[in-house]
Design a protein around this motif. Structure first.
Motif, short mmCIF file in Angstrom:
data_model
loop_
_atom_site.label_atom_id
_atom_site.label_comp_id
_atom_site.label_asym_id
_atom_site.label_seq_id
_atom_site.Cartn_x
_atom_site.Cartn_y
_atom_site.Cartn_z
N ALA A 2 0.76 -1.11 -0.15
CA ALA A 2 -0.08 -0.18 -0.06
C ALA A 2 0.84 1.30 0.12
O ALA A 2 0.46 2.50 -0.37
CB ALA A 2 -0.86 0.15 1.35
N ASN A 3 1.99 1.26 0.50
CA ASN A 3 3.00 2.45 0.66
C ASN A 3 3.88 2.56 -0.84
O ASN A 3 4.95 3.33 -0.56
CB ASN A 3 4.05 2.20 1.85
CG ASN A 3 2.85 2.53 3.11
OD1 ASN A 3 2.13 3.40 3.11
ND2 ASN A 3 3.27 2.08 4.03
N GLY A 4 3.49 1.57 -1.53
CA GLY A 4 4.52 1.64 -3.01
C GLY A 4 5.56 0.75 -2.92
O GLY A 4 6.52 0.82 -3.89
N LEU A 5 5.72 0.01 -2.06
CA LEU A 5 6.89 -0.88 -1.86
C LEU A 5 6.69 -2.42 -2.26
O LEU A 5 5.47 -2.80 -2.33
CB LEU A 5 7.43 -1.05 -0.49
CG LEU A 5 7.99 -0.04 0.19
CD1 LEU A 5 8.18 0.15 1.89
CD2 LEU A 5 9.37 0.38 -0.61
N PRO A 6 7.60 -3.12 -2.96
CA PRO A 6 7.25 -4.40 -3.30
C PRO A 6 7.31 -5.33 -2.31
O PRO A 6 8.18 -6.19 -2.11
CB PRO A 6 8.43 -4.88 -4.32
CG PRO A 6 9.42 -3.83 -3.70
CD PRO A 6 8.98 -2.43 -3.25
N GLY A 7 6.21 -5.29 -1.27
CA GLY A 7 6.24 -6.21 -0.11
C GLY A 7 6.51 -7.54 -0.18
O GLY A 7 7.20 -8.03 0.42
#
Length: 335
Positions: free
Chosen positions: A313-318
Motif C-alpha cells: 500500500a505504501n508503494g513498496l514491493p512487499g
C-alpha cells in the motif's frame, strides 16, 4: 621583507596539497562502546591503518545526535556515518523492517548478516535510503532477542497479557498480539523505564542487557523465547561517499567484511560468558515450553501478511521483499 623562493613556494604547495588529501569523517552512534558497536570501531581502525592516516573516522557516542535522529543527521550531512535501528522510526525505513518481523527463523549471527545484506542490496531499499541521502554500508547483526523482567517469571503466553514490555518493530507487534503492552523507549531509556516500573520487562539481545544495565535489576531472563531481532544498519552520507577518492572508497568498502568478521568473533566471546553473567547477577533462567512458543509462532503469520499488505500500500514491493528475505534465510541456513 622575506622573499619566498621558488623552492619554498613548492614546499608550501605540497604541504597544502597533502593536507587537502586528508579526509576526516564523523560517525554518530549512541550509548557507550559495546559489542554492538565493535564493527564500527574496527572499521575506523582499519581505514586509518590502510590509508596511512589519510582517511580517519571519529566514532562519537551521542555527541553528534540522539539515536532517533541519526538518519536525519545523515540526510543533511551533519556527519558522514551513522548507526540506527529500523524500529526507532519505521516510517523512515519501511523496506528494511521486513527483517524485524517475528519468528523469521534466523538461527545464527552469520545468517543474520547474510540475510540483512541481501535485503540492503534490493533497489527498493537503496531508493528509500537515498531519500535520506544515505547509503547502506553494513549491518549490526544481533542474536534473537529475549526478555528480562521483574517480579515472578512469565513463561506462559497467558502471563504476557497486560505485561508492559520494551519492544520495538515486529517483536513489539508479536507481544501486542497476545495482550502485552509494548513501548518503544530507546535502549538508553530502557533501564530507567524498568527501574521506575514504566515497563515490567525489556526485550534486548544479550549485549544490550549488559550495556544498558537491565540485567542488573532483572529477576529473570527467558533463554529460548527467540521471537526475532531488530535491524540496525550503518549508513554513510551519499555525497561524502561519492566525494572519496577511488583509493579511499576502496579502502572503506574492503574494510567492511573484515570489520563484520571481527564483530562476530567478539560477540561469540560475549555469548560464551553469558551463563556466568546470569549466575553472578542472580538472574533466574526461564525456559519457555515449546507448546507456548508455538502459540506465539501461530500469531506471527498474520503479522507477516499485514506487513506485506502495508508495504504494498505504501508503494513498496512487499511480497518481493518478504519472499527474498525467506529465500535468503533458507540459502544461508547453518549446516
Amino acid at each position: 621583507m622575506k622573499i619566498l623562493t621558488t623552492t619554498s613556494v613548492a614546499v608550501l604547495t605540497l604541504a597544502f596539497a597533502g593536507e587537502a588529501l586528508a579526509v576526516e569523517w564523523n560517525a554518530s552512534l549512541w550509548g557507550t562502546r559495546r559489542a554492538f558497536t565493535e564493527h564500527v570501531e574496527k572499521l575506523s581502525e582499519l581505514v586509518a591503518e590502510r590509508s596511512g592516516g589519510e582517511f580517519t573516522i571519529d566514532v562519537n557516542y551521542g555527541g553528534l545526535s540522539n539515536n532517533r535522529e541519526n538518519l536525519d543527521g545523515i540526510s543533511i550531512g551533519a556527519f558522514e556515518m551513522a548507526q540506527f535501528c529500523a524500529g526507532y522510526h519505521r516510517d523512515k525505513n519501511r523496506a528494511i523492517t521486513v527483517l524485524e518481523l517475528p519468528f523469521l527463523g534466523v538461527e545464527t549471527l552469520e545468517q543474520e548478516t547474510a540475510v540483512s545484506h541481501t535485503i540492503y542490496e534490493h533497489p527498493a531499499v537503496a531508493a528509500e535510503m537515498a531519500q535520506w541521502n544515505a547509503r547502506m554500508l553494513m549491518t549490526s547483526p544481533m542474536p534473537q532477542y529475549n526478555i528480562v523482567g521483574t517480579g515472578e517469571p512469565r513463561d506462559e503466553v497467558a502471563e504476557f497479557d497486560g505485561m508492559r514490555v520494551r519492544a520495538t518493530g515486529g517483536i513489539g507487534d508479536m507481544f501486542a498480539s497476545v495482550g502485552a503492552v509494548p513501548t518503544s523507549v530507546t535502549s538508553s531509556e530502557a533501564y530507567n523505564a524498568m527501574e521506575s516500573g514504566v515497563v515490567d520487562s525489556v526485550a534486548f539481545a544479550q549485549h544490550a542487557h549488559l550495556s544498558f544495565g537491565t540485567i542488573d535489576i532483572a529477576d529473570w531472563w527467558t533463554e529460548n523465547l527467540n521471537p526475532g531481532t531488530v535491524n540496525c544498519p550503518v549508513v554513510v552520507n551519499i555525497d561524502a561517499y561519492n566525494a572519496l577518492s577511488d583509493e579511499h572508497r576502496a579502502i572503506l568498502d574492503e574494510a567492511v567484511q573484515d570489520s563484520i568478521d571481527y564483530y562476530l568473533e567478539n560477540y561469540a566471546e560475549l555469548l560464551e560468558g553469558w551463563e556466568a553473567t546470569l549466575a553472578e547477577k542472580g538472574v533466574q533462567k526461564v525456559t519457555v515450553a515449546e507448546a507456548e512458543i508455538a502459540k506465539l509462532r501461530a500469531g506471527a503469520d498474520p503479522i507477516h501478511q499485514a506487513w506485506i499488505e502495508e508495504a504494498n500500500a505504501n508503494g513498496l514491493p512487499g511480497q518481493e521483499l518478504y519472499d527474498l528475505t525467506m529465500q535468503a534465510i533458507a540459502d544461508n541456513a547453518p549446516d
